[in-house]
Design a protein around this motif. Structure first.
Motif, PDB file in Angstrom:
ATOM      1  N   SER A   1      -2.148  -2.115  -6.192  1.00  0.00           N
ATOM      2  CA  SER A   1      -2.574  -0.712  -6.245  1.00  0.00           C
ATOM      3  C   SER A   1      -3.794  -0.526  -5.349  1.00  0.00           C
ATOM      4  O   SER A   1      -4.834  -1.143  -5.575  1.00  0.00           O
ATOM      5  N   MET A   2      -3.648   0.330  -4.354  1.00  0.00           N
ATOM      6  CA  MET A   2      -4.765   0.581  -3.441  1.00  0.00           C
ATOM      7  C   MET A   2      -5.910   1.305  -4.133  1.00  0.00           C
ATOM      8  O   MET A   2      -7.047   1.294  -3.646  1.00  0.00           O
ATOM      9  N   ALA A   3      -5.638   1.924  -5.264  1.00  0.00           N
ATOM     10  CA  ALA A   3      -6.695   2.582  -6.033  1.00  0.00           C
ATOM     11  C   ALA A   3      -7.732   1.558  -6.499  1.00  0.00           C
ATOM     12  O   ALA A   3      -8.902   1.900  -6.728  1.00  0.00           O
ATOM     13  N   LYS A   4      -7.313   0.286  -6.617  1.00  0.00           N
ATOM     14  CA  LYS A   4      -8.220  -0.756  -7.087  1.00  0.00           C
ATOM     15  C   LYS A   4      -9.245  -1.176  -6.036  1.00  0.00           C
ATOM     16  O   LYS A   4     -10.134  -1.977  -6.324  1.00  0.00           O
ATOM     17  N   LEU A   5      -9.125  -0.635  -4.814  1.00  0.00           N
ATOM     18  CA  LEU A   5     -10.142  -0.911  -3.799  1.00  0.00           C
ATOM     19  C   LEU A   5     -11.447  -0.175  -4.088  1.00  0.00           C
ATOM     20  O   LEU A   5     -12.473  -0.444  -3.453  1.00  0.00           O
ATOM     21  N   ASN A   6     -11.392   0.765  -5.024  1.00  0.00           N
ATOM     22  CA  ASN A   6     -12.596   1.515  -5.431  1.00  0.00           C
ATOM     23  C   ASN A   6     -13.261   2.244  -4.263  1.00  0.00           C
ATOM     24  O   ASN A   6     -14.496   2.276  -4.153  1.00  0.00           O
ATOM     25  N   LEU A   7     -12.423   2.797  -3.375  1.00  0.00           N
ATOM     26  CA  LEU A   7     -12.961   3.671  -2.335  1.00  0.00           C
ATOM     27  C   LEU A   7     -13.504   4.936  -2.976  1.00  0.00           C
ATOM     28  O   LEU A   7     -13.144   5.282  -4.116  1.00  0.00           O
ATOM     29  N   SER A   8     -14.379   5.630  -2.266  1.00  0.00           N
ATOM     30  CA  SER A   8     -14.862   6.893  -2.800  1.00  0.00           C
ATOM     31  C   SER A   8     -13.689   7.869  -2.926  1.00  0.00           C
ATOM     32  O   SER A   8     -12.639   7.701  -2.285  1.00  0.00           O
ATOM     33  N   GLU A   9     -13.864   8.881  -3.741  1.00  0.00           N
ATOM     34  CA  GLU A   9     -12.796   9.863  -3.942  1.00  0.00           C
ATOM     35  C   GLU A   9     -12.393  10.511  -2.625  1.00  0.00           C
ATOM     36  O   GLU A   9     -11.198  10.722  -2.348  1.00  0.00           O
ATOM     37  N   THR A  10     -13.384  10.798  -1.787  1.00  0.00           N
ATOM     38  CA  THR A  10     -13.098  11.421  -0.489  1.00  0.00           C
ATOM     39  C   THR A  10     -12.330  10.471   0.412  1.00  0.00           C
ATOM     40  O   THR A  10     -11.341  10.852   1.051  1.00  0.00           O
ATOM     41  N   GLU A  11     -12.765   9.193   0.471  1.00  0.00           N
ATOM     42  CA  GLU A  11     -12.089   8.215   1.325  1.00  0.00           C
ATOM     43  C   GLU A  11     -10.647   8.005   0.869  1.00  0.00           C
ATOM     44  O   GLU A  11      -9.730   7.938   1.699  1.00  0.00           O
ATOM     45  N   PHE A  12     -10.453   7.884  -0.428  1.00  0.00           N
ATOM     46  CA  PHE A  12      -9.093   7.614  -0.913  1.00  0.00           C
ATOM     47  C   PHE A  12      -8.165   8.792  -0.635  1.00  0.00           C
ATOM     48  O   PHE A  12      -6.994   8.601  -0.290  1.00  0.00           O
ATOM     49  N   SER A  13      -8.670  10.011  -0.761  1.00  0.00           N
ATOM     50  CA  SER A  13      -7.836  11.183  -0.465  1.00  0.00           C
ATOM     51  C   SER A  13      -7.534  11.284   1.025  1.00  0.00           C
ATOM     52  O   SER A  13      -6.486  11.818   1.424  1.00  0.00           O
ATOM     53  N   ASP A  14      -8.449  10.773   1.868  1.00  0.00           N
ATOM     54  CA  ASP A  14      -8.228  10.795   3.318  1.00  0.00           C
ATOM     55  C   ASP A  14      -7.320   9.662   3.798  1.00  0.00           C
ATOM     56  O   ASP A  14      -6.738   9.758   4.885  1.00  0.00           O
ATOM     57  N   LEU A  15      -7.213   8.611   3.020  1.00  0.00           N
ATOM     58  CA  LEU A  15      -6.434   7.440   3.425  1.00  0.00           C
ATOM     59  C   LEU A  15      -4.956   7.799   3.580  1.00  0.00           C
ATOM     60  O   LEU A  15      -4.360   8.450   2.719  1.00  0.00           O
ATOM     61  N   SER A  16      -4.368   7.376   4.691  1.00  0.00           N
ATOM     62  CA  SER A  16      -2.969   7.674   4.975  1.00  0.00           C
ATOM     63  C   SER A  16      -2.047   7.209   3.850  1.00  0.00           C
ATOM     64  O   SER A  16      -2.138   6.067   3.392  1.00  0.00           O
ATOM     65  N   LYS A  17      -1.167   8.090   3.406  1.00  0.00           N
ATOM     66  CA  LYS A  17      -0.191   7.734   2.366  1.00  0.00           C
ATOM     67  C   LYS A  17       0.766   6.663   2.873  1.00  0.00           C
ATOM     68  O   LYS A  17       1.260   5.848   2.089  1.00  0.00           O
ATOM     69  N   ASN A  18       1.037   6.657   4.177  1.00  0.00           N
ATOM     70  CA  ASN A  18       1.897   5.622   4.748  1.00  0.00           C
ATOM     71  C   ASN A  18       1.245   4.247   4.657  1.00  0.00           C
ATOM     72  O   ASN A  18       1.917   3.238   4.404  1.00  0.00           O
ATOM     73  N   VAL A  19      -0.067   4.206   4.891  1.00  0.00           N
ATOM     74  CA  VAL A  19      -0.792   2.934   4.780  1.00  0.00           C
ATOM     75  C   VAL A  19      -0.804   2.457   3.333  1.00  0.00           C
ATOM     76  O   VAL A  19      -0.600   1.264   3.056  1.00  0.00           O
ATOM     77  N   ILE A  20      -1.027   3.371   2.415  1.00  0.00           N
ATOM     78  CA  ILE A  20      -0.991   3.013   0.993  1.00  0.00           C
ATOM     79  C   ILE A  20       0.364   2.416   0.636  1.00  0.00           C
ATOM     80  O   ILE A  20       0.458   1.374  -0.028  1.00  0.00           O
ATOM     81  N   ASP A  21       1.436   3.054   1.101  1.00  0.00           N
ATOM     82  CA  ASP A  21       2.778   2.575   0.783  1.00  0.00           C
ATOM     83  C   ASP A  21       3.028   1.200   1.389  1.00  0.00           C
ATOM     84  O   ASP A  21       3.661   0.335   0.758  1.00  0.00           O
ATOM     85  N   PHE A  22       2.528   0.966   2.605  1.00  0.00           N
ATOM     86  CA  PHE A  22       2.722  -0.340   3.233  1.00  0.00           C
ATOM     87  C   PHE A  22       2.067  -1.443   2.414  1.00  0.00           C
ATOM     88  O   PHE A  22       2.677  -2.495   2.162  1.00  0.00           O
TER      89      PHE A  22
ATOM     90  N   LEU B   1      -9.561  -5.268  11.289  1.00  0.00           N
ATOM     91  CA  LEU B   1      -8.218  -4.701  11.351  1.00  0.00           C
ATOM     92  C   LEU B   1      -8.300  -3.206  11.125  1.00  0.00           C
ATOM     93  O   LEU B   1      -8.940  -2.743  10.173  1.00  0.00           O
ATOM     94  N   ALA B   2      -7.636  -2.433  11.987  1.00  0.00           N
ATOM     95  CA  ALA B   2      -7.520  -0.988  11.826  1.00  0.00           C
ATOM     96  C   ALA B   2      -6.042  -0.650  11.779  1.00  0.00           C
ATOM     97  O   ALA B   2      -5.294  -0.978  12.710  1.00  0.00           O
ATOM     98  N   ILE B   3      -5.608  -0.002  10.700  1.00  0.00           N
ATOM     99  CA  ILE B   3      -4.183   0.277  10.505  1.00  0.00           C
ATOM    100  C   ILE B   3      -4.012   1.725  10.067  1.00  0.00           C
ATOM    101  O   ILE B   3      -4.723   2.211   9.187  1.00  0.00           O
ATOM    102  N   GLY B   4      -3.057   2.419  10.717  1.00  0.00           N
ATOM    103  CA  GLY B   4      -2.859   3.824  10.385  1.00  0.00           C
ATOM    104  C   GLY B   4      -1.574   4.377  10.955  1.00  0.00           C
ATOM    105  O   GLY B   4      -0.836   3.697  11.672  1.00  0.00           O
ATOM    106  N   PRO B   5      -1.279   5.646  10.657  1.00  0.00           N
ATOM    107  CA  PRO B   5      -0.036   6.273  11.128  1.00  0.00           C
ATOM    108  C   PRO B   5      -0.055   6.475  12.633  1.00  0.00           C
ATOM    109  O   PRO B   5      -1.096   6.730  13.228  1.00  0.00           O
ATOM    110  N   ASP B   6       1.139   6.353  13.226  1.00  0.00           N
ATOM    111  CA  ASP B   6       1.278   6.515  14.676  1.00  0.00           C
ATOM    112  C   ASP B   6       2.666   7.100  14.939  1.00  0.00           C
ATOM    113  O   ASP B   6       3.648   6.360  15.074  1.00  0.00           O
ATOM    114  N   ASN B   7       2.756   8.417  14.996  1.00  0.00           N
ATOM    115  CA  ASN B   7       4.034   9.123  15.148  1.00  0.00           C
ATOM    116  C   ASN B   7       4.988   8.742  14.017  1.00  0.00           C
ATOM    117  O   ASN B   7       4.684   8.979  12.860  1.00  0.00           O
TER     118      ASN B   7
END
Length: 286
Positions: free
Chosen positions: A72-93, A253-259
């Motif tokens: 669960s990526m929620a367990k990374l304890n990112l701030s509420e703003t960071e977690f809402s900004d985090l790509s859903k595709n990255v979370i799923d990966f 490492l930087a990972i994110g959506p790309d098209n």
């Protein structure tokens, strides 16, 4: 003076003795964020996972519902703003890693390529671990990616998640790492990757943050023992634990959506000089 375990390959003994001389003696119970599986004196491949499971009395599950390197990526304890900004595709990966196909390219800094070849010949080819190709790969090479969970028989809890990766065309093992989350003494939650080595391991602890366009940034740029960073851990000939923090070696490492897919760039540096770069293309399996 303490000594490394004597009945092993000379090059393994020398590197372990260096950790003992330059590192610090620790008690495992005082450093739960650092402790992870140790390798045996043979190759660290899929056979090792079966041996380790038997030793720890754990069940191997290749077909469990949990198919990600982080449950669960929620367990990374990112701030509420960071977690809402985090790509859903990255979370799923990260939560469903085995649903994805991976391709990668490799580019070496020519000044460090010789050291890569030396490490491969002395260590990586023999132990099937951290076996990075020593030739540049300009076109994407397909990786076989497999998630293997080791489960406690009584609690049915996942104790270890191995991410086993090899080059599809040749079968060459690249990494066999145990992935998860740890909490540093500072209270910071980080991503942790443990790579078993003979009589010890190499551990990378990476600080998570969220960048532009929802990209996840994982950075091991710590300054001191107890920070995110690269660690060696081993047992000496008397069974005592030793660890060395390598502040000069860093992984980002930087990972994110790309098209229509996910892309990632991973840079390894030594003394702030780029050693090599991985570029990944990550797509849902068809």
């Amino acid at each position: 003076m303490r000594f490394a375990y004597p009945m092993q390959k000379f090059q393994d003994w020398v590197t372990q003795q260096w950790v003992i001389l330059r590192g610090r003696k620790i008690k495992p119970e005082d450093f739960p964020w650092l402790i992870g599986p140790f390798g045996n004196l043979d190759a660290i491949g899929e056979d090792f996972i079966h041996q380790f499971a038997r030793k720890e009395d754990l069940i191997i599950e290749k077909d469990s519902k949990a198919k990600g390197i982080i449950p669960s990526m929620a367990k990374l304890n990112l701030s509420e703003t960071e977690f809402s900004d985090l790509s859903k595709n990255v979370i799923d990966f990260y939560e469903s890693t085995e649903k994805y196909d991976l391709k990668f390219a490799v580019k070496w800094n020519p000044f460090f390529k010789f050291f890569g070849i030396l490490i491969t010949k002395l260590f990586s080819n023999r132990i099937n671990q951290l076996n990075i190709p020593t030739k540049n790969i300009a076109d994407s090479e397909s990786l076989k990616s497999e998630i293997i969970n080791l489960v406690d028989q009584k609690s049915n809890e996942i104790k270890y998640t191995f991410w086993f990766r090899s080059i599809e065309s040749s079968g060459q093992v690249i990494y066999s790492g145990v992935y998860g989350i740890c909490t540093l003494p500072s209270g910071k939650t980080c991503v942790k990757a443990v790579f078993p080595l003979p009589n010890g391991n190499a551990t990378v602890i990476m600080n998570p943050s969220v960048g532009e366009n929802g990209r996840l940034i994982l950075d091991s740029s710590g300054e001191k023992f107890g920070d995110a960073g690269f660690y060696f851990l081993l047992q000496d000939s008397k069974g005592e634990y030793w660890s060395q923090f390598i502040s000069s070696f860093r992984d980002r490492l930087a990972i994110g959506p790309d098209n229509d897919h996910i892309s990632a760039e991973q840079n390894l540096t030594l003394w702030h000089l780029k050693v090599l770069t991985f570029n990944y293309k990550i797509e849902l399996k068809k």
